[in-house]
Design a protein around this motif. Structure first.
Motif, PDB file in Angstrom:
ATOM      1  N   GLN A  84      31.720  46.024  13.494  1.00  0.00           N
ATOM      2  CA  GLN A  84      30.898  44.817  13.390  1.00  0.00           C
ATOM      3  C   GLN A  84      31.405  43.875  12.298  1.00  0.00           C
ATOM      4  O   GLN A  84      30.639  43.346  11.501  1.00  0.00           O
ATOM      5  CB  GLN A  84      29.420  45.171  13.164  1.00  0.00           C
ATOM      6  CG  GLN A  84      28.830  46.031  14.282  1.00  0.00           C
ATOM      7  CD  GLN A  84      27.341  46.230  14.157  1.00  0.00           C
ATOM      8  OE1 GLN A  84      26.594  45.267  14.139  1.00  0.00           O
ATOM      9  NE2 GLN A  84      26.909  47.481  14.082  1.00  0.00           N
ATOM     10  N   ARG A  85      32.727  43.689  12.287  1.00  0.00           N
ATOM     11  CA  ARG A  85      33.298  42.798  11.273  1.00  0.00           C
ATOM     12  C   ARG A  85      33.209  41.332  11.679  1.00  0.00           C
ATOM     13  O   ARG A  85      33.553  40.447  10.905  1.00  0.00           O
ATOM     14  CB  ARG A  85      34.767  43.178  11.024  1.00  0.00           C
ATOM     15  CG  ARG A  85      34.946  44.570  10.410  1.00  0.00           C
ATOM     16  CD  ARG A  85      36.396  44.827  10.086  1.00  0.00           C
ATOM     17  NE  ARG A  85      36.576  46.144   9.482  1.00  0.00           N
ATOM     18  CZ  ARG A  85      37.345  47.093   9.987  1.00  0.00           C
ATOM     19  NH1 ARG A  85      38.004  46.874  11.116  1.00  0.00           N
ATOM     20  NH2 ARG A  85      37.463  48.268   9.395  1.00  0.00           N
ATOM     21  N   GLY A  86      32.788  41.076  12.919  1.00  0.00           N
ATOM     22  CA  GLY A  86      32.580  39.701  13.357  1.00  0.00           C
ATOM     23  C   GLY A  86      33.821  38.844  13.226  1.00  0.00           C
ATOM     24  O   GLY A  86      34.928  39.249  13.560  1.00  0.00           O
ATOM     25  N   MET A  87      33.633  37.652  12.683  1.00  0.00           N
ATOM     26  CA  MET A  87      34.733  36.707  12.599  1.00  0.00           C
ATOM     27  C   MET A  87      35.688  36.998  11.459  1.00  0.00           C
ATOM     28  O   MET A  87      36.680  36.298  11.285  1.00  0.00           O
ATOM     29  CB  MET A  87      34.196  35.284  12.505  1.00  0.00           C
ATOM     30  CG  MET A  87      33.690  34.773  13.850  1.00  0.00           C
ATOM     31  SD  MET A  87      33.388  33.016  13.842  1.00  0.00           S
ATOM     32  CE  MET A  87      33.146  32.725  15.591  1.00  0.00           C
ATOM     33  N   SER A  88      35.398  38.031  10.664  1.00  0.00           N
ATOM     34  CA  SER A  88      36.366  38.429   9.646  1.00  0.00           C
ATOM     35  C   SER A  88      37.544  39.159  10.282  1.00  0.00           C
ATOM     36  O   SER A  88      38.577  39.358   9.646  1.00  0.00           O
ATOM     37  CB  SER A  88      35.698  39.337   8.606  1.00  0.00           C
ATOM     38  OG  SER A  88      35.304  40.572   9.190  1.00  0.00           O
ATOM     39  N   GLU A  89      37.392  39.554  11.529  1.00  0.00           N
ATOM     40  CA  GLU A  89      38.456  40.220  12.269  1.00  0.00           C
ATOM     41  C   GLU A  89      39.132  39.207  13.178  1.00  0.00           C
ATOM     42  O   GLU A  89      38.472  38.335  13.756  1.00  0.00           O
ATOM     43  CB  GLU A  89      37.871  41.366  13.094  1.00  0.00           C
ATOM     44  CG  GLU A  89      38.914  42.225  13.789  1.00  0.00           C
ATOM     45  CD  GLU A  89      38.290  43.420  14.502  1.00  0.00           C
ATOM     46  OE1 GLU A  89      38.935  43.935  15.423  1.00  0.00           O
ATOM     47  OE2 GLU A  89      37.170  43.809  14.137  1.00  0.00           O
ATOM     48  N   LEU A  90      40.442  39.309  13.327  1.00  0.00           N
ATOM     49  CA  LEU A  90      41.204  38.329  14.101  1.00  0.00           C
ATOM     50  C   LEU A  90      40.631  38.133  15.495  1.00  0.00           C
ATOM     51  O   LEU A  90      40.460  37.003  15.962  1.00  0.00           O
ATOM     52  CB  LEU A  90      42.676  38.769  14.197  1.00  0.00           C
ATOM     53  CG  LEU A  90      43.593  37.861  15.051  1.00  0.00           C
ATOM     54  CD1 LEU A  90      43.634  36.460  14.463  1.00  0.00           C
ATOM     55  CD2 LEU A  90      44.999  38.457  15.118  1.00  0.00           C
ATOM     56  N   ARG A  91      40.292  39.248  16.180  1.00  0.00           N
ATOM     57  CA  ARG A  91      39.767  39.125  17.535  1.00  0.00           C
ATOM     58  C   ARG A  91      38.446  38.362  17.555  1.00  0.00           C
ATOM     59  O   ARG A  91      38.108  37.708  18.541  1.00  0.00           O
ATOM     60  CB  ARG A  91      39.578  40.513  18.150  1.00  0.00           C
ATOM     61  CG  ARG A  91      40.878  41.252  18.415  1.00  0.00           C
ATOM     62  CD  ARG A  91      40.600  42.667  18.901  1.00  0.00           C
ATOM     63  NE  ARG A  91      39.853  43.443  17.912  1.00  0.00           N
ATOM     64  CZ  ARG A  91      39.444  44.686  18.109  1.00  0.00           C
ATOM     65  NH1 ARG A  91      39.672  45.292  19.261  1.00  0.00           N
ATOM     66  NH2 ARG A  91      38.777  45.337  17.162  1.00  0.00           N
ATOM     67  N   GLY A  92      37.691  38.444  16.472  1.00  0.00           N
ATOM     68  CA  GLY A  92      36.426  37.739  16.385  1.00  0.00           C
ATOM     69  C   GLY A  92      36.580  36.246  16.255  1.00  0.00           C
ATOM     70  O   GLY A  92      35.632  35.491  16.450  1.00  0.00           O
ATOM     71  N   ARG A  93      37.796  35.811  15.919  1.00  0.00           N
ATOM     72  CA  ARG A  93      38.035  34.373  15.784  1.00  0.00           C
ATOM     73  C   ARG A  93      38.630  33.764  17.041  1.00  0.00           C
ATOM     74  O   ARG A  93      38.999  32.585  17.053  1.00  0.00           O
ATOM     75  CB  ARG A  93      38.949  34.123  14.580  1.00  0.00           C
ATOM     76  CG  ARG A  93      38.338  34.564  13.253  1.00  0.00           C
ATOM     77  CD  ARG A  93      39.083  33.991  12.073  1.00  0.00           C
ATOM     78  NE  ARG A  93      40.441  34.496  11.947  1.00  0.00           N
ATOM     79  CZ  ARG A  93      40.772  35.606  11.292  1.00  0.00           C
ATOM     80  NH1 ARG A  93      39.832  36.338  10.720  1.00  0.00           N
ATOM     81  NH2 ARG A  93      42.020  36.004  11.207  1.00  0.00           N
ATOM     82  N   MET A  94      38.741  34.552  18.101  1.00  0.00           N
ATOM     83  CA  MET A  94      39.319  34.035  19.335  1.00  0.00           C
ATOM     84  C   MET A  94      38.506  32.896  19.935  1.00  0.00           C
ATOM     85  O   MET A  94      39.033  32.056  20.654  1.00  0.00           O
ATOM     86  CB  MET A  94      39.466  35.156  20.365  1.00  0.00           C
ATOM     87  CG  MET A  94      40.603  36.133  20.096  1.00  0.00           C
ATOM     88  SD  MET A  94      42.261  35.386  20.217  1.00  0.00           S
ATOM     89  CE  MET A  94      42.675  35.214  18.494  1.00  0.00           C
ATOM     90  N   VAL A  95      37.200  32.868  19.645  1.00  0.00           N
ATOM     91  CA  VAL A  95      36.386  31.781  20.172  1.00  0.00           C
ATOM     92  C   VAL A  95      36.869  30.433  19.631  1.00  0.00           C
ATOM     93  O   VAL A  95      36.698  29.391  20.276  1.00  0.00           O
ATOM     94  CB  VAL A  95      34.891  32.013  19.842  1.00  0.00           C
ATOM     95  CG1 VAL A  95      34.611  31.840  18.369  1.00  0.00           C
ATOM     96  CG2 VAL A  95      34.013  31.084  20.663  1.00  0.00           C
ATOM     97  N   ASN A  96      37.504  30.427  18.456  1.00  0.00           N
ATOM     98  CA  ASN A  96      38.045  29.177  17.924  1.00  0.00           C
ATOM     99  C   ASN A  96      39.167  28.633  18.802  1.00  0.00           C
ATOM    100  O   ASN A  96      39.357  27.413  18.914  1.00  0.00           O
ATOM    101  CB  ASN A  96      38.559  29.388  16.497  1.00  0.00           C
ATOM    102  CG  ASN A  96      37.441  29.680  15.518  1.00  0.00           C
ATOM    103  OD1 ASN A  96      36.310  29.236  15.702  1.00  0.00           O
ATOM    104  ND2 ASN A  96      37.737  30.446  14.474  1.00  0.00           N
ATOM    105  N   GLU A  97      39.922  29.541  19.429  1.00  0.00           N
ATOM    106  CA  GLU A  97      40.978  29.099  20.348  1.00  0.00           C
ATOM    107  C   GLU A  97      40.355  28.456  21.588  1.00  0.00           C
ATOM    108  O   GLU A  97      40.881  27.479  22.144  1.00  0.00           O
ATOM    109  CB  GLU A  97      41.854  30.285  20.754  1.00  0.00           C
ATOM    110  CG  GLU A  97      42.385  31.119  19.593  1.00  0.00           C
ATOM    111  CD  GLU A  97      43.159  30.296  18.582  1.00  0.00           C
ATOM    112  OE1 GLU A  97      43.862  29.347  18.989  1.00  0.00           O
ATOM    113  OE2 GLU A  97      43.069  30.588  17.375  1.00  0.00           O
ATOM    114  N   VAL A  98      39.230  29.004  22.031  1.00  0.00           N
ATOM    115  CA  VAL A  98      38.512  28.407  23.163  1.00  0.00           C
ATOM    116  C   VAL A  98      38.075  26.997  22.810  1.00  0.00           C
ATOM    117  O   VAL A  98      38.207  26.063  23.618  1.00  0.00           O
ATOM    118  CB  VAL A  98      37.295  29.278  23.532  1.00  0.00           C
ATOM    119  CG1 VAL A  98      36.453  28.588  24.598  1.00  0.00           C
ATOM    120  CG2 VAL A  98      37.738  30.650  24.003  1.00  0.00           C
TER     121      VAL A  98
END
Length: 455
Positions: A84-98
């Motif tokens: 549950q690292r959320g956006m602190s994890e790279l995969r959690g920031r993928m929504v920014n690419e969207v």
């Protein structure tokens, strides 16, 4: 009339199945994992591009125009089963690419999916960031998450007997000013949504999902091992000896059933509570439990997780062989044969108690709404189960998209690609009849009408 869509984080193509059934045509798919990408290509005749970050770096050149951007961005950073690292994890920031792609192309509709926990208390800032980013990109989205599960849908609307609550983030392009002024819009679905007065207790796995036993190829490979049968036999003896005892809702931990058992003061509070409840349960039913332990000494040689039972079958017969079982790290979980818990991308394939076997890949695919023509090739079955556990449910996606477009049709029809989208959705059937593509060399698509749960 048809509409175009982009399928990001595509997996094996759950979004593709739903959107093509609604009249959509995929102009781009993206999947970084080669195994599900191969399954996607095999079934849809479209080879996914790789990393979404590469597409988002130059969306004007690399991403075609489209009416719907769909994607189940990586859920592991938000899932309860992860850290549950959320956006602190790279995969959690993928929504920014969207968001980068949306800023350039501004498709009429965006449809994102993730685990329910993304809108939970530990991910509150993540949820706010996603919603704010979409509004800044010009999309009207509710502040409250839209949560839905396929078991809430009747079979003639594309439902499936699987409890799989997911958050659907639905947005209609209205421009940044309206998006920030119209924040009180309600989500299109909720966990209490009733569709056509359907009640989930009407599901029947044997009728709606399971293959006839005689029709299962290589059936022996799905049968339980001798060790697994022993676990079930021992716990069935417990159920028989306590048949007059009302079983509690908390997990039964036999390691705390003994006269010397005490609560571990160093354990977390939630665990101490379960330990105390188990000690009390033992004391209240000591005679039956002691007799059971003496008759089944092999229990203590079982793995720790198999010394635990979660009875969630309510008033079903006290027999694990009449239940749907999950052999989980937390214990043996028993449920009625009405609807299944969510498929997960781990080795927890449901066990069909009456037949003493695991669900086949075809049955698992039916739980996710994939048609029976869907082909996993000759890959390892463990990969197939994993891919299905990671997939979106076809019927749920279809229903949520259809309801969203029909509700927002007035705004969508004014957009360049919106009219075709509304027309296609308005003329689509109420259940997804998933078209089976021919290989690229064989010409155009053909329609194949199938039962939405593959019956």
């Amino acid at each position: 009339m048809t509409f175009t869509f982009v399928d990001l984080f595509a997996g094996i193509g759950g979004f593709h199945a739903a959107l093509s059934a609604a009249g959509g045509h995929a102009v781009l798919a993206s999947e970084v994992d080669s195994a599900p990408a191969a399954t996607y290509t095999r079934n849809w005749g479209l080879a996914p591009a790789g990393d979404v970050t590469l597409l988002a770096a130059d969306p004007q050149r690399l991403v075609p125009e489209h009416a719907v951007l769909a994607g189940g961005f990586p859920c592991q950073p938000f899932s309860k089963s992860g850290h549950q690292r959320g956006m602190s994890e790279l995969r959690g920031r993928m929504v920014n690419e969207v968001l980068r792609i949306l800023e350039v192309h501004k498709p009429p509709v965006v449809m994102l999916e993730n685990v329910r926990n993304i809108a939970g208390p530990r991910q509150g800032e993540v949820w706010k960031a996603v919603v704010s980013g979409l509004r800044d990109a010009g999309y009207r989205v509710p502040s409250v998450p839209a949560v839905f599960s396929p078991h809430l849908l009747p079979p003639d609307r594309g439902g499936a007997p699987q409890v799989r609550e997911r958050v659907y983030i639905m947005g209609t392009f209205v421009g940044r000013e309206r998006a920030w002024n119209e924040t009180s819009i309600e989500p299109i679905v909720t966990p209490r949504t009733r569709v056509d007065d359907w009640t989930p207790d009407r599901w029947d796995l044997q009728r709606d999902v399971l293959e006839p036993e005689h029709a299962i190829a290589n059936r022996d490979r799905y049968l339980l091992s001798r060790e697994e049968r022993d676990w079930i036999r021992v716990w069935n003896d417990f159920l028989h000896r306590t048949r007059d005892v009302k079983l509690p809702g908390f997990p039964l931990w036999s390691s705390f059933w003994g006269d010397e058992a005490v609560v571990d003061a160093t354990a977390p509070d939630w665990k101490q509570a379960f330990e105390a409840k188990n000690i009390a349960f033992y004391k209240a039913n000591r005679r039956a439990i002691v007799a059971w332990l003496k008759s089944n000494p092999e229990l203590r040689s079982f793995p720790a997780s198999r010394q635990k039972l979660e009875w969630q079958a309510q008033d079903a017969p006290r027999d694990l062989r009449s239940c749907l079982l999950h052999l989980r790290p937390s214990g043996i979980r028993a449920k009625k044969l009405s609807y299944a818990p969510a498929l997960v991308a781990m080795a927890q394939t449901p066990v069909v108690g009456p037949w003493g076997r695991r669900m086949t890949p075809r049955e698992a695919a039916r739980l996710q709404g994939f048609p029976d023509w869907f082909d996993f090739g000759d890959q390892r079955e463990a990969l197939t189960y994993k891919q299905l556990g990671n997939a979106v449910n076809v019927g749920a996606v279809y229903f949520v998209l259809r309801e969203h477009v029909l509700r927002d049709r007035a705004d969508l029809e004014d957009l360049p690609l919106g009219h075709a989208l509304v027309d296609a959705i308005a003329n689509s059937p109420v259940a997804p009849l998933v078209p089976k593509p021919l290989h690229a060399t064989e010409g155009q698509l053909v329609q194949q009408v199938l039962d939405p749960v593959g019956g």
